[in-house]
Design an enzyme around this catalytic site. Structure first.
Site, PDB file in Angstrom:
ATOM      1  N   SER A   1      57.214   4.587  42.658  1.00 23.61           N
ATOM      2  CA  SER A   1      55.901   4.438  42.174  1.00 23.61           C
ATOM      3  C   SER A   1      54.601   4.783  42.792  1.00 23.61           C
ATOM      4  O   SER A   1      53.567   3.761  42.358  1.00 23.61           O
ATOM      5  CB  SER A   1      56.286   4.048  40.812  1.00 23.61           C
TER       6      SER A   1
ATOM      7  N   ASN B   1      58.035  13.228  50.076  1.00 21.56           N
ATOM      8  CA  ASN B   1      59.735  13.693  49.283  1.00 21.56           C
ATOM      9  C   ASN B   1      59.273  14.569  48.062  1.00 21.56           C
ATOM     10  O   ASN B   1      58.640  14.526  47.122  1.00 21.56           O
ATOM     11  CB  ASN B   1      60.493  12.429  49.073  1.00 21.56           C
ATOM     12  N   TRP B   2      59.382  15.302  48.428  1.00 22.76           N
ATOM     13  CA  TRP B   2      59.464  16.784  46.792  1.00 22.76           C
ATOM     14  C   TRP B   2      60.037  16.991  46.155  1.00 22.76           C
ATOM     15  O   TRP B   2      60.329  17.506  44.895  1.00 22.76           O
ATOM     16  CB  TRP B   2      58.448  18.678  47.840  1.00 22.76           C
ATOM     17  N   LYS B   3      61.337  16.509  46.654  1.00 22.40           N
ATOM     18  CA  LYS B   3      62.672  16.154  46.067  1.00 22.40           C
ATOM     19  C   LYS B   3      63.616  17.688  45.447  1.00 22.40           C
ATOM     20  O   LYS B   3      62.530  18.450  45.759  1.00 22.40           O
ATOM     21  CB  LYS B   3      62.686  15.874  44.613  1.00 22.40           C
TER      22      LYS B   3
ATOM     23  N   GLU C   1      63.887   0.874  48.447  1.00 22.98           N
ATOM     24  CA  GLU C   1      63.305   1.812  47.291  1.00 22.98           C
ATOM     25  C   GLU C   1      63.960   1.524  46.111  1.00 22.98           C
ATOM     26  O   GLU C   1      65.331   1.440  46.099  1.00 22.98           O
ATOM     27  CB  GLU C   1      63.264   2.899  47.219  1.00 22.98           C
TER      28      GLU C   1
ATOM     29  N   GLY D   1      57.312  10.363  46.086  1.00 24.65           N
ATOM     30  CA  GLY D   1      57.651  11.109  45.244  1.00 24.65           C
ATOM     31  C   GLY D   1      57.170  11.789  44.613  1.00 24.65           C
ATOM     32  O   GLY D   1      56.179  12.824  45.044  1.00 24.65           O
TER      33      GLY D   1
ATOM     34  N   HIS E   1      69.508   8.684  49.783  1.00 22.95           N
ATOM     35  CA  HIS E   1      68.288   8.404  48.871  1.00 22.95           C
ATOM     36  C   HIS E   1      69.370   8.471  47.839  1.00 22.95           C
ATOM     37  O   HIS E   1      70.298   8.262  47.423  1.00 22.95           O
ATOM     38  CB  HIS E   1      67.726  10.037  48.945  1.00 22.95           C
TER      39      HIS E   1
HETATM   40  C1  PEP Z   1      61.085   8.312  46.131  1.00 25.63           C
HETATM   41  O1  PEP Z   1      62.134   8.873  44.837  1.00 25.63           O
HETATM   42  O2  PEP Z   1      61.804   8.624  47.126  1.00 25.63           O
HETATM   43  C2  PEP Z   1      61.063   8.349  45.401  1.00 25.63           C
HETATM   44  C3  PEP Z   1      59.461   7.269  46.060  1.00 25.63           C
HETATM   45  O3  PEP Z   1      60.015   8.465  43.967  1.00 25.63           O
HETATM   46  P1  PEP Z   1      58.578   8.289  43.341  1.00 25.63           P
HETATM   47  O4  PEP Z   1      57.729   7.606  43.838  1.00 25.63           O
HETATM   48  O5  PEP Z   1      58.501   9.433  42.856  1.00 25.63           O
HETATM   49  O6  PEP Z   1      58.958   7.501  42.231  1.00 25.63           O
END
Ligand code: PEP
Length: 254
Positions: free
Chosen positions: A214, A11-13, A167, A235, A97
């Site tokens: 994370s 997920n590149w956001k 999540e 992410g 999300h």
């Molecule tokens: C996310 O927001 O979907 C996510 C997994 O973020 P991160 O890996 O940066 O915690």
């Protein structure tokens, strides 16, 4: 997505800032996916970059969207329909999300979006997770409510097009040391499948559960080995080509 393979969804956001950077990141992700053929790897870039990658995907890596509208066509300024997504090669849509829920997306909207994408033949990757963990285990009730509200109107025949991403909000966007432990992930994954079985019957217990929050090369192995999950939603580490390649290699070799 290939049956029986572990799944890594990037997920590149709202990153990166230019098409040139996106292309280079996509090609690096594709190289990582090519070295990890025992995995299914999906990249979810910002909407405008999706069509740039349609022809680059080459069967090595799949395309996902970070959201989808609950309707196909009509007066919905700024929205992107499942029909359009399907046409440009999207196979998975992230739905609900926490960063979208924080901007007003309700369980009802999540439910309508999940129904719309599966009707179009796109897999709905629905995110659920508690804001905080309490010692009494009240967060399980939050998870149950989110799952019931998200799926109770989805017809059983679409079950194979549903994936749940666990999540927990407290674990998102941090250091890998702040991620959920494999034990916590395992407990949540078992609970999520139990609730899915309550909704869909025995078949619901087979639902695929990913973990997100994370994940990096440092914790990927323990989470996959002991977390009772089918893969990850990744992410910020998916924006770092070396870390992403390392992570996919670890998952592939397990
Ligand atoms: C996310 O927001 O979907 C996510 C997994 O973020 P991160 O890996 O940066 O915690």
């Amino acid at each position: 997505m290939k049956k029986g393979k572990k799944l890594i969804v990037a997920n590149w956001k709202m990153n990166p800032g230019t098409a040139a950077e996106a292309r280079s990141l996509f090609l690096a992700s594709r190289r990582a996916a090519a070295e990890a053929r025992r995995l299914s790897v999906v990249v979810c870039p910002p909407f405008p970059f999706l069509s740039l990658f349609s022809r680059l995907a080459n069967g090595v890596i799949s395309l996902g969207s970070q959201d989808a509208c609950w309707r196909n066509g009509g007066p919905y300024t700024g929205e992107v329909s499942p029909e359009i997504l399907k046409d440009i090669g999207v196979t998975i849509s992230i739905i609900g999300h926490s960063e979208r829920r924080a901007r007003g997306e309700t369980d009802d909207i999540v439910s309508r979006k999940a129904q719309a994408v599966v009707r179009e033949g796109i897999t709905a990757l629905v995110c659920v997770g508690e804001r905080t963990r309490d010692e009494n285990g009240d967060f399980f009730a939050t998870l149950r409510e989110q799952i019931k509200a998200s799926f109770s109107k989805v017809q059983r025949r679409f079950l194979s097009d549903i994936i749940i991403a666990y999540e927990p909000l407290w674990a998102i966007g941090r250091n890998w040391r702040d991620a959920a432990t494999p034990e916590a992930v395992r407990e949540a994954a078992i609970f999520i499948r139990k609730v899915m079985a309550d909704i869909f019957g025995d078949a619901g217990a087979q639902a695929l559960v990913l973990y997100g929050g994370s994940v990096g090369p440092e914790n990927a192995q323990a989470l996959l080995r002991d977390g009772d999950i089918a893969g990850f939603l990744v992410g910020h580490e998916s924006l770092e080509p070396d870390a992403f390649a390392w992570l996919t290699q670890i998952a592939n070799d397990l």
